[in-house]
Structures are given as C-alpha cells and as structure tokens.
Design an enzyme around this catalytic site. Structure first.
Site, short mmCIF file in Angstrom:
data_model
loop_
_atom_site.label_atom_id
_atom_site.label_comp_id
_atom_site.label_asym_id
_atom_site.label_seq_id
_atom_site.Cartn_x
_atom_site.Cartn_y
_atom_site.Cartn_z
N MET A 17 0.84 -1.21 0.00
CA MET A 17 0.00 0.00 0.00
C MET A 17 0.88 1.26 0.00
O MET A 17 0.66 2.17 -0.81
CB MET A 17 -0.94 -0.01 1.21
CG MET A 17 -1.74 1.26 1.29
SD MET A 17 -3.19 1.22 2.32
CE MET A 17 -2.52 1.25 3.93
N VAL A 18 1.86 1.32 0.88
CA VAL A 18 2.68 2.54 0.99
C VAL A 18 3.69 2.61 -0.16
O VAL A 18 3.86 3.66 -0.80
CB VAL A 18 3.41 2.59 2.35
CG1 VAL A 18 4.28 3.83 2.43
CG2 VAL A 18 2.41 2.56 3.50
N GLU A 41 10.68 -12.11 -6.82
CA GLU A 41 11.97 -11.93 -7.49
C GLU A 41 13.14 -11.82 -6.50
O GLU A 41 14.26 -12.21 -6.81
CB GLU A 41 11.94 -10.67 -8.36
CG GLU A 41 11.07 -10.81 -9.59
CD GLU A 41 10.73 -9.47 -10.25
OE1 GLU A 41 10.25 -9.50 -11.37
OE2 GLU A 41 10.94 -8.41 -9.62
N LEU A 108 10.54 3.22 6.87
CA LEU A 108 9.14 3.37 7.31
C LEU A 108 8.92 2.56 8.58
O LEU A 108 9.11 1.34 8.57
CB LEU A 108 8.18 2.83 6.24
CG LEU A 108 7.72 3.71 5.07
CD1 LEU A 108 6.67 4.69 5.51
CD2 LEU A 108 8.84 4.39 4.34
N SER A 110 6.34 2.69 12.41
CA SER A 110 4.92 2.59 12.76
C SER A 110 4.69 3.23 14.13
O SER A 110 5.61 3.30 14.95
CB SER A 110 4.55 1.10 12.81
OG SER A 110 3.41 0.92 13.58
N CYS A 112 3.28 1.96 16.51
CA CYS A 112 3.34 0.96 17.60
C CYS A 112 4.70 0.94 18.29
O CYS A 112 4.88 0.23 19.27
CB CYS A 112 2.94 -0.42 17.11
SG CYS A 112 4.15 -1.13 16.02
N LYS A 143 10.87 -2.56 14.50
CA LYS A 143 10.80 -1.18 13.97
C LYS A 143 11.72 -0.24 14.75
O LYS A 143 12.36 0.64 14.16
CB LYS A 143 9.35 -0.68 14.03
CG LYS A 143 8.42 -1.39 13.06
CD LYS A 143 8.81 -1.08 11.63
CE LYS A 143 7.83 -1.63 10.63
NZ LYS A 143 8.33 -1.46 9.25
N ASN A 172 -2.22 5.46 11.48
CA ASN A 172 -3.01 4.49 10.71
C ASN A 172 -3.24 5.03 9.30
O ASN A 172 -3.67 6.16 9.14
CB ASN A 172 -4.39 4.28 11.36
CG ASN A 172 -4.27 3.81 12.78
OD1 ASN A 172 -3.67 2.78 13.04
ND2 ASN A 172 -4.82 4.57 13.71
N HIS A 186 -7.48 -3.77 8.79
CA HIS A 186 -7.57 -2.66 9.74
C HIS A 186 -8.99 -2.08 9.73
O HIS A 186 -9.82 -2.47 8.92
CB HIS A 186 -6.55 -1.58 9.36
CG HIS A 186 -5.13 -2.02 9.55
ND1 HIS A 186 -4.17 -1.90 8.57
CD2 HIS A 186 -4.52 -2.61 10.60
CE1 HIS A 186 -3.01 -2.39 9.02
NE2 HIS A 186 -3.21 -2.82 10.24
N1 LIG Z 1 -0.76 0.23 6.58
C1 LIG Z 1 -0.70 0.99 7.67
O1 LIG Z 1 -1.72 1.43 8.24
C2 LIG Z 1 0.64 1.37 8.23
C3 LIG Z 1 0.65 2.17 9.37
C4 LIG Z 1 1.86 2.50 9.92
C5 LIG Z 1 3.03 2.06 9.33
N2 LIG Z 1 3.02 1.32 8.21
C6 LIG Z 1 4.32 0.88 7.69
O2 LIG Z 1 4.47 1.16 6.32
C7 LIG Z 1 5.27 0.13 5.71
C8 LIG Z 1 4.53 -0.44 4.52
O3 LIG Z 1 3.28 -0.95 4.97
P1 LIG Z 1 2.12 -1.33 3.95
O4 LIG Z 1 0.84 -1.04 4.62
O5 LIG Z 1 2.42 -0.77 2.61
O6 LIG Z 1 2.31 -2.92 3.95
P2 LIG Z 1 1.94 -3.93 2.76
O7 LIG Z 1 0.84 -3.39 1.93
O8 LIG Z 1 1.80 -5.28 3.39
O9 LIG Z 1 3.27 -3.92 1.88
C9 LIG Z 1 4.48 -4.47 2.31
C10 LIG Z 1 5.24 -4.95 1.10
O10 LIG Z 1 6.47 -5.53 1.55
C11 LIG Z 1 6.67 -6.74 0.82
N3 LIG Z 1 7.48 -7.67 1.61
C12 LIG Z 1 7.22 -8.14 2.85
N4 LIG Z 1 8.17 -9.01 3.21
C13 LIG Z 1 9.05 -9.10 2.17
C14 LIG Z 1 10.22 -9.85 1.94
N5 LIG Z 1 10.70 -10.70 2.85
N6 LIG Z 1 10.84 -9.70 0.76
C15 LIG Z 1 10.37 -8.86 -0.20
N7 LIG Z 1 9.25 -8.12 -0.03
C16 LIG Z 1 8.60 -8.25 1.14
C17 LIG Z 1 5.29 -7.28 0.63
O11 LIG Z 1 5.26 -8.23 -0.41
P3 LIG Z 1 4.27 -9.50 -0.28
O12 LIG Z 1 2.89 -8.93 -0.06
O13 LIG Z 1 4.45 -10.22 -1.57
O14 LIG Z 1 4.76 -10.25 0.93
C18 LIG Z 1 4.50 -6.02 0.31
O15 LIG Z 1 4.55 -5.69 -1.06
C19 LIG Z 1 5.56 -0.90 6.80
O16 LIG Z 1 6.82 -0.68 7.31
C20 LIG Z 1 4.52 -0.61 7.85
O17 LIG Z 1 4.98 -0.90 9.13
C21 LIG Z 1 1.83 0.95 7.64
#
Ligand SMILES: NC(=O)c1ccc[n+]([C@@H]2O[C@H](COP(=O)([O-])OP(=O)(O)OC[C@H]3O[C@@H](n4cnc5c(N)ncnc54)[C@H](OP(=O)(O)O)[C@@H]3O)[C@@H](O)[C@H]2O)c1
Length: 331
Positions: A17-18, A41, A108, A110, A112, A143, A172, A186
């Site tokens: 998402m981010v 990949e 990035l 969080s 938490c 984190k 969030n 969420h």
């Molecule tokens: N969403 C929120 O509300 C929120 C809030 C606060 C902070 N954040 C932070 O923002 C960042 C991104 O979050 P997001 O919401 O974008 O999460 P997300 O949608 O789950 O995206 C995370 C990405 O990382 C990839 N990834 C995870 N493990 C991997 C690995 N071992 N090797 C290669 N790629 C990997 C995932 O690929 P796969 O899906 O193929 O595993 C996915 O594309 C995180 O650090 C999170 O803590 C998010």
C-alpha cells in the site's frame, strides 16, 4: 536547487500500500529511474540476494517500505515471523545500501513503537520511555531497531561517507492498495467491506464491537507517500533542525483524530448504507486514544491534503474496483 530526476531510486515493497503510493508520487514528479523487485523476485530476508541486487543496481536512494505487516491476530499468531522477517529485511537493506554507497535512505516505521501508555498525542521523544503493547511487541521491537540502525549508521558514517538515513513513523493509513480481508484487515477497510456488503444484501443493522468511543487518527496513503518524499528531500540542515542524532525519527499524522462511532457513520455515508449502526459495548475497546504528535513535521513545512471524507470516497472506489463490483448496480 533543482531535483535530479534521473537518479536511481529503489523502492523496497513497491507493490504494498505505501510502496505503491511512493512509486505513484515519484513518477508523478517525473522521476524516471525507479528500480523495483517483487517479493517473488527477491526475498529481502535473503542476505545474499539483497547483496547481489545492490551490487548490480547501485541505487542512489532507497525507500524502505517492505515489511511483514498484519493486524492483532497475525501478530499474536506469528510473533517469531514478525520479529525475524522485519529485522532481516531492514538489516539487509540498510547494511547493503551502506556497503554500496547509498547516502539517502528512508525507513518506514509505525506508531506501535511508542509505549502502550504514552501520553497523547504521542511525540517522538516518547520512544523507549515505557512498556510496549504486548500483542505487537516483536514487530515494534524490529521497527525500533530500524530507527536505531539508521541513527547508528548516520553517527558512524555520516561525516566519513555522507550517510543520511531518515525514519518516518506513520499513523493508521488507508487508501488504494489496502487489505480488505474479512478477518484480517484494519478498521477502515473492514468497515468499508461490512457496510458495502450489508447494503448489497439489504441487512438492516450492522453491529460494531465496542462502545465506539475510542479515538483514532487516519491518514490517506497518498498523503503518507507525499510526506515520505518530502522528508527524504529535505536538506540535511533542515531535517537536523527537528531531530537529534539519537532521536532521528519523524511522526507523520493527520493532525486530528475521530471516534470510531463518528468514523462508522462517515463510512456508512460513503458506502450509502442506510441501515442502523449498533455498538456492542459488551466487547472490549482498545486504547481510549491513539494520536500522533506531528508538530515536528508541520514545523518542517508539511501538511496533509486529503481529508477523511474525500479519502474515504477514494478508498471506497478502490475497494469496488478491486472486488470487481464496478459493473454491478447497487442502490
Ligand atoms: N498500513 C498501515 O496502516 C501502516 C501504518 C503505519 C506504518 N506502516 C508501515 O508502512 C510500511 C509499509 O506498509 P504497507 O501497509 O504498505 O504494507 P503492505 O501493503 O503489506 O506492503 C508491504 C510490502 O512488503 C513486501 N514484503 C514483505 N516481506 C518481504 C520480503 N521478505 N521480501 C520482499 N518483499 C517483502 C510485501 O510483499 P508481499 O505482499 O508479496 O509479501 C508487500 O509488497 C511498513 O513498514 C509498515 O509498518 C503501515
């Protein structure tokens, strides 16, 4: 100073998402040399693979938006994976970035990372002042280690190698690319799905767990991406004016929060659900309030642009597209 739109930028997690929002933002500004790898990949927990990637691609900048992310259930069920995967991903990316001459990296984190009982709004200096929420402690510890990695590389290699690694802590987030899984999402995507399905099936009442009184803060993901690029591109003296060598992270919030009850009514309006909304006060509420103090970011000159009403409309459109509801007539 004009931007170098040809510099090579690696976005780790560009399908998330981010990460996808950061890619949209950079592309819209004209950055044309963005390098990516899918999880299939390159597994970022694989040190040799990450080493080979950095040696081959030699990016100039890195946005580290890849992480193992999940809700309470996933964090409770897979704590070993949450701490191992996240530590490995960030250690590999940050260290290989350094070894391969990357001077600019954004990590990035969080909200938490802050103690469970941190005073509200949570400011950057609340870090490491108390116990964490137990359910996501392993994730939060990873984190916090990421923030400390960035700070430590800056302290050791800042002067000698020009290393300038920064961290942002989002509140969030919601928006395109969100996870709408029925059990593992969420609050905003979960409410969108529930109200949409209740409308489609003419369900007269939607029951929401808890009293509806807890307050939460929500930021649209494209605002988060804009803040990420903004922080990455600040000149060093300006960034340093709001951070310390051992407190190098910046909160990214919306600046205002809302009760879950208010949120439910806005989502119902967005999805055009006209039934009753009932709060089951026999179910436990989470923390009464979780709100980031975004004073430092606003002092640096950044403000969000997308309010909740508009952001929810965009998120709902994304949900409809993702679930192939676009061609169905729902009144
Ligand atoms: N969403 C929120 O509300 C929120 C809030 C606060 C902070 N954040 C932070 O923002 C960042 C991104 O979050 P997001 O919401 O974008 O999460 P997300 O949608 O789950 O995206 C995370 C990405 O990382 C990839 N990834 C995870 N493990 C991997 C690995 N071992 N090797 C290669 N790629 C990997 C995932 O690929 P796969 O899906 O193929 O595993 C996915 O594309 C995180 O650090 C999170 O803590 C998010």
């Amino acid at each position: 100073m004009s931007k170098d739109l040809n510099q090579k930028i690696y976005i780790a997690g560009h399908r998330g998402m981010v990460g996808s929002a950061i890619a949209r933002n950079l592309q819209s500004q004209g950055y044309s040399n963005i390098v990516t790898r899918t999880h299939a990949e390159m597994d970022l927990t694989d040190q040799a693979a990450v080493k080979a990637f950095f040696e081959q691609e030699k990016p100039n900048q890195v946005y580290l938006a890849a992480a193992k992310v999940g809700g309470i259930h996933a964090n409770n069920t897979f704590p070993a994976e949450f701490i191992y995967d996240n530590l490995m991903v960030q250690n590999n990316v940050i260290h290989q970035a350094f070894l391969n001459g990357v001077q600019k990296l954004l990590f990035l984190g969080s909200s938490c990372i802050y103690p469970k009982l941190a005073s509200q709004p949570m400011s950057e200096d609340a870090l490491l002042t108390g116990k964490l929420e137990p359910t996501n402690e392993p994730y939060a510890i990873a984190k916090i280690a990421g923030i400390k990695m960035c700070e430590s590389y800056n302290r050791q290699y800042g002067e000698s190698h020009g290393v300038d690694y920064r961290s942002v802590m989002p509140t969030n987030l919601y928006g395109p690319g969100d996870n709408y899984h029925p059990e593992n999402s969420h609050v905003i995507p979960a409410l969108i799905r529930r109200f949409h399905e209740a409308k489609a099936n003419n369900v007269p009442e939607v029951v929401i767990w808890g009293t509806g009184t807890p307050r939460r803060e929500f930021l649209y993901v494209d605002d988060m991406a804009a803040a990420s690029v903004f922080v990455m591109e600040l000149d060093k003296a300006t960034y340093d004016s709001q951070t310390e060598p051992m407190q190098g992270h910046i909160n990214v919030g919306y600046g205002a929060d809302i009760t879950i009850r208010e949120l439910a009514h806005v989502v119902a309006k967005t999805t055009n659900y006209r039934g009753n909304i009932v709060f089951d006060s026999n179910k436990l509420d989470g923390a009464p309030r979780k709100w980031m103090d975004s004073f430092r970011l606003s002092e640096l000159g950044w403000r969000p642009k997308i309010n909740l009403d508009f952001g929810l409309e965009l998120a709902y459109a994304d949900f409809m597209l993702k679930n192939n509801y676009v061609n169905q007539t729902l009144t």
